[in-house]
Design a protein around this motif. Structure first.
Motif, PDB file in Angstrom:
ATOM      1  N   VAL A 128       3.505   6.068  -5.667  1.00 12.80           N
ATOM      2  CA  VAL A 128       3.205   6.341  -7.076  1.00 12.80           C
ATOM      3  C   VAL A 128       2.027   7.310  -7.197  1.00 12.80           C
ATOM      4  CG1 VAL A 128       2.491   5.308  -9.263  1.00 12.80           C
ATOM      5  CG2 VAL A 128       4.249   4.209  -7.877  1.00 12.80           C
ATOM      6  N   CYS A 169       3.822   1.551  -1.210  1.00  7.47           N
ATOM      7  CA  CYS A 169       4.378   1.693  -2.562  1.00  7.47           C
ATOM      8  C   CYS A 169       3.346   2.337  -3.486  1.00  7.47           C
ATOM      9  CB  CYS A 169       4.801   0.327  -3.116  1.00  7.47           C
ATOM     10  SG  CYS A 169       6.182  -0.437  -2.231  1.00  7.47           S
ATOM     11  N   GLN A 170       2.105   1.914  -3.332  1.00  7.62           N
ATOM     12  CA  GLN A 170       1.042   2.475  -4.180  1.00  7.62           C
ATOM     13  C   GLN A 170       0.827   3.956  -3.853  1.00  7.62           C
ATOM     14  OE1 GLN A 170      -2.363  -0.013  -4.876  1.00  7.62           O
ATOM     15  NE2 GLN A 170      -1.188  -1.911  -4.696  1.00  7.62           N
ATOM     16  N   HIS A 171       1.001   4.318  -2.577  1.00 10.11           N
ATOM     17  CA  HIS A 171       0.917   5.744  -2.212  1.00 10.11           C
ATOM     18  C   HIS A 171       2.028   6.533  -2.901  1.00 10.11           C
ATOM     19  CE1 HIS A 171      -1.050   4.608   1.909  1.00 10.11           C
ATOM     20  NE2 HIS A 171      -1.805   4.318   0.881  1.00 10.11           N
ATOM     21  N   ALA A 193       0.836  -1.208   0.000  1.00 14.35           N
ATOM     22  CA  ALA A 193       0.000   0.000   0.000  1.00 14.35           C
ATOM     23  C   ALA A 193       0.869   1.256   0.000  1.00 14.35           C
ATOM     24  CB  ALA A 193      -0.934  -0.009   1.205  1.00 14.35           C
TER      25      ALA A 193
END
Lengths: 226, 233
Positions: B196, B192-194, B190
């Motif tokens: 990006v 990592c997704q933040h 999560a």
């Protein structure tokens, strides 16, 4: 003293596929709805196509290697297809380079551990998936969460902490990809989920089976059929 | 793995696991070193623990850091993670409340706030479930101006996210509980997704800009968050 229990999203998703419905929804998007009916039969066939060392951590890494090969192959074809332009071309080109880097890393790690890397299967992709930018992005939006789910599901089974740490860094990048693709598809906001989902091995195999040339396989299976 | 049987006390669930893993690491590292000359896949090792087990410092392009978290124990790792999430969650909450964002940017900052708060709740429950103390909320301080200037806010967000990613990525393999490990991997993802998501708001092209999401050693994380008032539990 009574043992406390906690809600652990990762483990729950891994042990009990609570996302089954969502997952089959994504399969339908991939045009592979027929696979759901084939179930375990398809999974076993797909599993048989993953070669190399199968035991322990090496088996997990070879499974991951096959997924990375699948993604690298698809994005290589997508970039070469000429249907991408602008921001999408930039994103997918980077996806291609990244998945190739993961293939190289996993191959070297397996060799370093004295294991045999799984050779890349011959993949096939639905023609629509490479005929337009939208087709590429739609299939990418299925592949990337599958990759994330596979790493999150398999991670806790990796025994060697070095492999585990490496798998985490790769899983995170697949998470990056999920967001980049969602952004190109116009989702606002592109980043949403607090707990990305783990998938079981069978779920992952069912998802990739269509690209192993088994998407049109007649559903001879059914309960108990092997 | 189904049902309540697997929901044992998360801390100390498998004390033997880390020892076994360690022996396997040593064996793997030895194999990796012997293969390092073949194909140029470099593996450097260090002796970073009392037992002098060799841990690879780098494996190919990756720096290996889990060993810097060994010995803390699951509760301390989760406790520190909770403080990091509080740092992030409060930061994004202030960003939402500041009124400096609108439209898609506001939607993204709000979603990240909600995710960090969900992580706070999850880690708090995890610590409580393990019978471990929940650390008091830190006295957080943020640089002046970050809640008045969207660019400054996003720059700080782009600094926080890799720290969280590096911390979870480094600590995960040092966790003894497989349940916490599974959760840490999910939360790591999560974050990592933040990262990006923030890249997108900053106009980074392509926003998926990394081949690997680097991990950080414990001390680097401690140093990174100390200026904001966060100390390890």
């Amino acid at each position: 003293m009574e043992k406390q229990t906690i809600n652990v999203p990762g483990v729950e998703g891994f042990a009990q596929p609570r996302t089954r419905r969502d997952f089959f929804k994504t399969l339908a998007v991939a045009g592979a709805a027929g696979v759901a009916g084939a179930g375990l039969f398809t999974s076993k066939k797909a599993s048989a196509q993953i070669g190399g060392t199968q035991e322990g951590d090496a088996g997990i890494l070879n499974f991951a290697l096959t997924l990375e090969n699948l993604e690298a192959d698809f994005y290589t074809r997508a970039v070469s297809s000429g249907v991408l332009s602008g921001a999408a071309l930039g994103v997918v080109t980077k996806l291609r380079d990244t998945e190739i880097a993961h293939v190289e890393f996993l191959t070297a790690a397996l060799q370093g551990a004295g294991a045999t890397p799984a050779p890349s299967p011959t993949f096939t992709f639905p023609p629509d998936s490479l005929a337009s930018q939208s087709g590429v992005l739609q299939l990418a939006s299925v592949l990337e969460p599958t990759g994330v789910g596979a790493y999150l599901g398999a991670g806790p089974m990796i025994q060697n902490p070095v492999f585990l740490e490496a798998a985490g860094t790769i899983a995170g990048v697949e998470g990056d990809h999920v967001v980049a693709i969602r952004n190109l598809l116009g989702f606002v906001p592109p980043t949403t989920t607090p707990f990305p989902e783990a998938l079981t091995k069978d779920q992952v195999l069912a998802a990739i089976a269509p690209f192993l040339g088994m998407g049109s396989m007649p559903a001879t299976g059914g309960p108990g059929a092997e | 793995m189904n049902g309540a049987e697997s929901r044992t006390s998360p801390v100390g669930i498998d004390q033997e696991r880390s020892r076994r893993d360690f022996l396997k690491t040593a064996a793997w590292a030895t194999a990796a070193i012997s293969a390092a000359g073949i194909g140029g896949f470099g593996v450097a090792t260090r002796f970073a623990n009392a037992d002098h087990e060799p841990v690879p410092e780098t494996v190919g392009p990756l720096t290996i850091n889990y060993d810097t978290y060994l010995g803390l124990g699951d509760a301390a790792i989760l406790s520190f993670a909770l403080q990091l999430e509080r740092l992030e969650g409060t930061f994004y909450a202030n960003g939402v409340d500041a009124g400096i964002f609108s439209g898609p940017a506001l939607a993204q900052i709000t979603a990240i706030r909600d995710a960090e708060m969900a992580h706070v709740d999850f880690l708090t429950a995890g610590l409580q479930g393990a019978g471990a103390p929940v650390p008091p909320a830190p006295n957080l301080t943020y640089p002046p101006g970050v809640f008045q200037d969207p660019a400054a806010f996003l720059n700080l967000a782009a600094t926080f996210e890799p720290v969280g990613i590096g911390a979870y990525g480094g600590a995960a393999a040092a966790l003894e509980s497989k349940e916490f490990l599974a959760s840490a991997l999910s939360i790591h993802n999560a974050e990592c997704q933040h990262r990006v998501g923030i890249n997108i708001l900053q106009g980074v092209q392509p926003p998926n800009d990394l081949l690997f999401e680097p991990t950080l050693p414990l001390q680097a994380v401690v140093d990174a968050v100390a200026p904001f008032g966060v100390t390890p539990g």
